[in-house]
Write an enzyme that holds these catalytic residues in place. Structure first.
Site, PDB file in Angstrom:
ATOM      1  CG  ASP A  49      54.036   7.888  20.743  1.00 39.97           C
ATOM      2  OD1 ASP A  49      54.279   6.968  19.944  1.00 39.97           O
ATOM      3  OD2 ASP A  49      53.868   9.068  20.396  1.00 39.97           O
TER       4      ASP A  49
ATOM      5  CG  ASP B  23      52.289  13.343  20.567  1.00 40.81           C
ATOM      6  OD1 ASP B  23      52.451  12.153  20.226  1.00 40.81           O
ATOM      7  OD2 ASP B  23      52.632  14.302  19.860  1.00 40.81           O
TER       8      ASP B  23
ATOM      9  CG  ASP C 294      50.029   7.974  20.976  1.00 37.65           C
ATOM     10  OD1 ASP C 294      50.433   6.868  20.591  1.00 37.65           O
ATOM     11  OD2 ASP C 294      50.672   9.029  20.824  1.00 37.65           O
TER      12      ASP C 294
END
Length: 596
Positions: free
Chosen positions: A292, A488, A492
């Site tokens: 990410d 995080d 996600d």
């Protein structure tokens, strides 16, 4: 004691009692072993404890009482060594559990009271004394906090936290007492989450332990075949007994779990919590990475990337003016400016006569000057020529804050969520570790994602993704090998769960991502990932090394016993030496050189 007593009666001339004493000393160990075997068979597990039982039983039946008691002693000693090794390997993780505070000092109605952690609520004001472990997550509201974070992050140098800065639970106050305003209940705080994850990691069973069980089945068959062959070939049952004794116990059932637990503990010491053996083995095998952007490759909050001062001001003076006024605002950009000024060590003045338009900006007096801070349009409405200062190039995805003082443009502060300083180095390290595919999966705008990741040598960049599309990216990357996903945020969590190995940024990330992940970074530092991979690979290598070397040495000893070169007593001593050597070898996963 039975072994010593048997030799004692021999010395005093009553040797006929020695065999009876040794047999009596063997029976409690054999009885306990048989009970354990029955319990494991009911669970569907078959291991080499059966060989230990056969060798003790055979030794008693054929009158080899000394061999029986030596096997019993060696078996009990091996179990103790395994227990000791696991306790030693678990030390780093159990140290965290031992540090959990039970009470806290709460300030209420001008008095201090010691209360249980469960009684603390958000916004309670706590006194954290020197030497105390911070009980809950919170913000410093009075005093300067000097904190030892080594138990959680591995940082050897204490860090300072000023008023308004966040403090994680579980760190130790090594400076003067300070006041903390709780932001979470104890059960919802960082340290409580870490403790829960550690307990889950300790309770899990490694797939490599099950792999050892499969090795054990093959080894058990080989043992029975060699023992039976030696008996049929020589006609001497004592040779078969010697073969059984050499195979008792086996490094398979001792060394593999020790190596795995050592690897998990080693990663925890580096600030990476691996949730058990399954995650550790997968971590050692990953070939593809999906990562990410916001809060992972970047810091997840706005930071100053450029300062453009005017009117003879220095960058520090411009930031000091803006941050001093922004102390009066709760806006996220205002808070970011205040934190940046504190990080620069600037002395902020107290603002007065403040007027704020929420979401636009604010105006007030700072150190005798009338200051305006906010968006370009807001400041231009109050200082007509301020808009011209905003002309020029700005990084993609940045936020521009205009500042005016005493009716004149003072400059611009440009904020963005920049790439972590270690990001490029971590990507290069992962490439060298054999991660063949590295893909960015971000929910941010494509232009922002591509601008931020310039120079990172990623294989592909996917932007504007919803959680279900992130899952699709993870599934697609699995064709390249085991996939590790790092994220995080709450969005996600599904992708973390879908990946072969999910890694969550646990220090500031969402609780949902930490729960869904297999690995949690206890501190937001990406450079811990290569460290954890090296530790996992080393532990896996050592576990297999112990298996193959232990089996090879045991087979050599069994063949020697089958050919009549070893008595049962000698075989038991040789096998114990093999076991000790393999356990010590497995502990190299804990005691070896620091992964770097």
């Amino acid at each position: 004691m039975g072994l010593i007593l048997g030799f004692g009666v021999r010395i005093v001339g009553s040797g006929h009692w020695a065999g009876t004493i040794w047999a009596a000393a063997t029976l409690p160990v054999l009885s306990a072993l048989l009970i354990e075997i029955v319990a494991t068979l009911r669970r569907g597990d078959v291991g080499l404890d059966i060989v230990a039982a056969l060798s003790m039983t055979g030794a008693l039946m054929f009158g080899e009482h000394l061999a029986a008691v030596v096997v019993a002693l060696m078996y009990a000693g091996g179990q103790y060594l395994e227990s000791f090794a696991e306790r030693r390997a678990n030390r780093e993780m159990t140290a965290l559990l031992a540090r959990v505070p039970r009470t806290a000092i709460r300030q209420r109605d001008g008095r201090l009271e010691e209360v249980p952690l469960d009684a603390i609520a958000p916004e309670d004001r706590l006194l954290v004394r020197q030497g105390d472990v911070v009980p809950v997550d919170g913000l410093v509201v009075a005093g300067m906090a000097v904190l030892d974070q080594s138990a959680l992050t591995g940082e050897s140098v204490p860090v300072q936290k000023r008023v308004g800065e966040p403090v994680m639970s579980g760190v130790t106050n090594v400076g003067d007492a300070f006041d903390l305003s709780a932001t979470h209940r104890a059960a919802e705080s960082t340290y409580a989450g870490i403790v829960r994850l550690i307990e889950a990691a300790q309770a899990s069973k490694a797939p490599m332990t099950r792999l050892a069980d499969r090795f054990a089945m093959a080894f058990l068959a080989l043992t029975v075949m060699l023992a039976g062959g030696a008996w049929l070939w020589s006609g001497d049952p004592i040779r078969a007994l010697a073969v059984l004794v050499v195979a008792t116990p086996c490094p398979l059932i001792l060394a593999v779990p020790v190596a795995i637990v050592s690897g998990v503990s080693r990663a925890a010491k580096a600030g990476v919590l691996v949730k058990g053996g399954r995650a550790l083995e997968t971590l050692a095998r990953v070939k593809a990475l999906v990562i990410d952007k916001t809060g992972t490759l970047t810091h997840g909050r706005a930071r100053i990337v450029e300062i453009r001062p005017r009117a003879g001001l220095s960058p520090e003076e411009l930031l000091q003016l803006a941050a001093s006024l922004d102390q009066a605002s709760k806006h996220v950009i205002a808070r970011a400016l205040v934190l940046e000024a504190q990080a620069w060590g600037l002395d902020l003045q107290r603002p007065t006569a403040i007027e704020e338009i929420p979401g636009e900006g604010l105006e007030g007096n700072v150190d005798g000057r009338r200051v305006v801070v906010g968006g370009v349009r807001f400041v231009s409405q109050r200082v007509p020529n301020a808009g011209a200062v905003a002309d020029g190039y700005y990084p993609v995805g940045s936020v521009v804050v205009a500042v005016a003082a005493d009716g004149e443009p003072a400059g611009l502060l440009i904020l963005a969520d920049p790439l972590r300083s270690e990001a490029a180095r971590v990507i290069d390290s992962l490439r060298r570790l054999g991660i063949a595919r590295i893909t960015l999966a971000s929910g941010d705008r494509r232009d922002v994602a591509e601008a931020v990741t310039v120079g990172l040598h990623l294989d592909s960049v996917h932007a504007e993704l919803t959680p279900d599309r992130k899952i699709a990216i993870v599934q697609d990357e699995k064709r390249h090998g085991p996939v590790m996903m790092i994220g995080d945020g709450v969005n996600d969590a599904p992708a973390l769960a879908a990946a072969d190995l999910g890694v969550a940024m646990g220090a500031k990330g969402a609780a949902a991502s930490a729960e869904a992940a297999d690995v949690v970074l206890l501190f937001d530092q990406l450079d811990k990932i290569p460290v954890a991979i090296r530790a996992a690979r080393r532990s896996r290598h050592i576990a297999f090394q112990s298996v193959y070397v232990g089996i090879s040495l045991s087979v050599v000893g069994m063949m020697a016993a089958g050919l009549g070169y070893l008595t049962p007593v000698q075989g038991a001593l040789i096998q114990e030496a093999i076991d000790v050597a393999m356990i010590l070898n497995a502990l190299r996963a804990l005691w070896g050189p620091e992964p770097s």
